[in-house]
Design an enzyme around this catalytic site. Structure first.
Site, PDB file in Angstrom:
ATOM      1  N   ASN A   1      36.320 -10.157  38.623  1.00 48.88           N
ATOM      2  CA  ASN A   1      35.726  -8.821  38.620  1.00 48.88           C
ATOM      3  C   ASN A   1      34.504  -8.860  37.709  1.00 48.88           C
ATOM      4  O   ASN A   1      34.633  -8.870  36.489  1.00 48.88           O
ATOM      5  CB  ASN A   1      36.747  -7.799  38.115  1.00 48.88           C
ATOM      6  CG  ASN A   1      36.160  -6.402  37.993  1.00 48.88           C
ATOM      7  OD1 ASN A   1      35.090  -6.118  38.514  1.00 48.88           O
ATOM      8  ND2 ASN A   1      36.863  -5.519  37.298  1.00 48.88           N
TER       9      ASN A   1
ATOM     10  N   HIS B   1      40.838   0.412  39.330  1.00 47.00           N
ATOM     11  CA  HIS B   1      40.731  -0.303  38.054  1.00 47.00           C
ATOM     12  C   HIS B   1      40.787   0.701  36.907  1.00 47.00           C
ATOM     13  O   HIS B   1      40.327   1.832  37.023  1.00 47.00           O
ATOM     14  CB  HIS B   1      39.417  -1.087  38.011  1.00 47.00           C
ATOM     15  CG  HIS B   1      39.344  -2.045  36.869  1.00 47.00           C
ATOM     16  ND1 HIS B   1      39.014  -1.646  35.593  1.00 47.00           N
ATOM     17  CD2 HIS B   1      39.580  -3.392  36.799  1.00 47.00           C
ATOM     18  CE1 HIS B   1      39.041  -2.706  34.784  1.00 47.00           C
ATOM     19  NE2 HIS B   1      39.375  -3.772  35.497  1.00 47.00           N
TER      20      HIS B   1
ATOM     21  N   LYS C   1      32.310  -6.651  37.226  1.00 48.29           N
ATOM     22  CA  LYS C   1      31.990  -5.348  36.631  1.00 48.29           C
ATOM     23  C   LYS C   1      30.477  -5.075  36.754  1.00 48.29           C
ATOM     24  O   LYS C   1      29.873  -5.450  37.756  1.00 48.29           O
ATOM     25  CB  LYS C   1      32.505  -5.283  35.192  1.00 48.29           C
ATOM     26  CG  LYS C   1      33.993  -5.638  35.118  1.00 48.29           C
ATOM     27  CD  LYS C   1      34.626  -5.360  33.787  1.00 48.29           C
ATOM     28  CE  LYS C   1      36.086  -5.766  33.821  1.00 48.29           C
ATOM     29  NZ  LYS C   1      36.809  -5.425  32.588  1.00 48.29           N
TER      30      LYS C   1
ATOM     31  N   GLU D   1      39.127   1.076  34.344  1.00 52.49           N
ATOM     32  CA  GLU D   1      37.828   1.631  33.944  1.00 52.49           C
ATOM     33  C   GLU D   1      37.400   2.742  34.888  1.00 52.49           C
ATOM     34  O   GLU D   1      36.756   3.713  34.463  1.00 52.49           O
ATOM     35  CB  GLU D   1      36.786   0.509  33.890  1.00 52.49           C
ATOM     36  CG  GLU D   1      37.026  -0.426  32.714  1.00 52.49           C
ATOM     37  CD  GLU D   1      36.440  -1.810  32.878  1.00 52.49           C
ATOM     38  OE1 GLU D   1      36.676  -2.632  31.984  1.00 52.49           O
ATOM     39  OE2 GLU D   1      35.755  -2.077  33.896  1.00 52.49           O
TER      40      GLU D   1
ATOM     41  N   GLU E   1      47.501  -4.626  35.300  1.00 49.18           N
ATOM     42  CA  GLU E   1      46.583  -4.766  34.171  1.00 49.18           C
ATOM     43  C   GLU E   1      46.982  -3.801  33.067  1.00 49.18           C
ATOM     44  O   GLU E   1      46.649  -2.619  33.129  1.00 49.18           O
ATOM     45  CB  GLU E   1      45.133  -4.528  34.619  1.00 49.18           C
ATOM     46  CG  GLU E   1      44.932  -3.386  35.601  1.00 49.18           C
ATOM     47  CD  GLU E   1      43.502  -2.874  35.605  1.00 49.18           C
ATOM     48  OE1 GLU E   1      42.590  -3.678  35.416  1.00 49.18           O
ATOM     49  OE2 GLU E   1      43.315  -1.658  35.788  1.00 49.18           O
TER      50      GLU E   1
ATOM     51  N   SER F   1      43.000  -9.920  30.338  1.00 53.50           N
ATOM     52  CA  SER F   1      42.407 -10.988  29.526  1.00 53.50           C
ATOM     53  C   SER F   1      42.998 -12.367  29.833  1.00 53.50           C
ATOM     54  O   SER F   1      43.247 -13.163  28.936  1.00 53.50           O
ATOM     55  CB  SER F   1      42.543 -10.675  28.025  1.00 53.50           C
ATOM     56  OG  SER F   1      41.829  -9.502  27.700  1.00 53.50           O
TER      57      SER F   1
ATOM     58  N   GLY G   1      39.731  -6.564  28.067  1.00 55.00           N
ATOM     59  CA  GLY G   1      38.530  -6.686  27.248  1.00 55.00           C
ATOM     60  C   GLY G   1      38.783  -6.579  25.759  1.00 55.00           C
ATOM     61  O   GLY G   1      37.858  -6.479  24.972  1.00 55.00           O
TER      62      GLY G   1
END
Length: 248
Positions: free
Chosen positions: A9, A94, A11, A96, A166, A212, A172
């Protein structure tokens, strides 16, 4: 046996020129991979990356899709648009997107159904926040998110769905669930799918870990029986680092 799948990904990273170069660098490093390899690039990179990976074992993916076929949705892209641009996969829900752009379990479901019905393979993200894990709610949350995301699909539709677990607290941050934690929670997700679609569908569906994962921890995570791959963020932005994960 479920074939592993490693998806990068990217991003909001890489201009078209940079994306094409990264794809070129990646090709020889992952050509013998024993897993499916996907790179989910920004939409502006599709045209640059598609011809580069044509005829290789690398598949192109997007990072979001709208649930309508067309219409007054400024800034959005439909499943048919993604397919026409060469995408085979799309990430949906996701953390985010949920955190910054108002994505909900309902819109994740609508996007998932639209993607699968249009012939895309959906990588559907689920996962808990740090305080939710600490409060003991992980199992309830990932079960609910999974069942909600897959509502109105059939067991056959799940052939075109990958779940990415996730834990939001591990994205991150450098923090990673232990191999056993990740395996246990992915087992909970698989159980939720069995309750909704039956044991056979649950045994077949691929479930990735997406918090991660990198070259240093991939072997331990991938040795777990429930974990079928990874959704890779930071480590996917460098060909060598991504290849380390792909060639686990």
């Amino acid at each position: 046996m479920r074939k592993p799948i490693i998806a990068g990904n990217w991003k909001m990273n890489k201009t078209p020129d940079e994306a094409a170069q990264l794809a070129k660098d990646l090709i020889p490093l992952v050509k013998d991979a024993k897993c499916d390899v996907v790179i989910c690039t920004p939409a502006v990179d599709f045209a640059a990356v598609k011809p580069v990976i044509e005829g290789t074992n690398i598949k192109l993916g997007a990072q979001n899709v709208h649930f309508a076929e067309k219409g007054a949705y400024t800034g959005e892209l439909s499943a048919d648009m993604l397919k026409a641009a060469g995408c085979e996969y799309v990430i949906i829900g996701h953390s985010e997107r949920r955190q910054y752009f108002g994505e909900t379990d309902k819109t994740v479901n609508l996007r998932t159904v639209a993607a699968v019905k249009a012939g895309l393979k959906a990588i559907v993200c689920v996962g808990e926040l740090k305080d939710e894990r600490e409060g003991g709610y992980t199992n309830a949350i990932v079960s609910y998110q999974t069942k909600m995301a897959l509502t109105n699909l059939t067991a056959e539709d799940l052939d075109n769905v990958v779940i990415a677990y996730e834990p939001v607290w591990a994205i991150g941050t450098g923090l990673t669930a232990t191999d056993e934690q990740a395996n246990e929670t992915i087992g909970v997700i698989r159980k939720a799918i069995a309750e909704q679609f039956g044991e056979e569908a649950a045994a077949k569906i691929r479930i990735q870990y997406g918090g991660s994962m990198n070259g240093g921890n991939v072997k331990g995570l991938m040795s777990q029986p429930e974990i079928d791959g990874g959704l890779i963020g930071g480590a996917s932005l460098t060909a060598e680092k991504f290849a380390q994960v792909v060639n686990f």
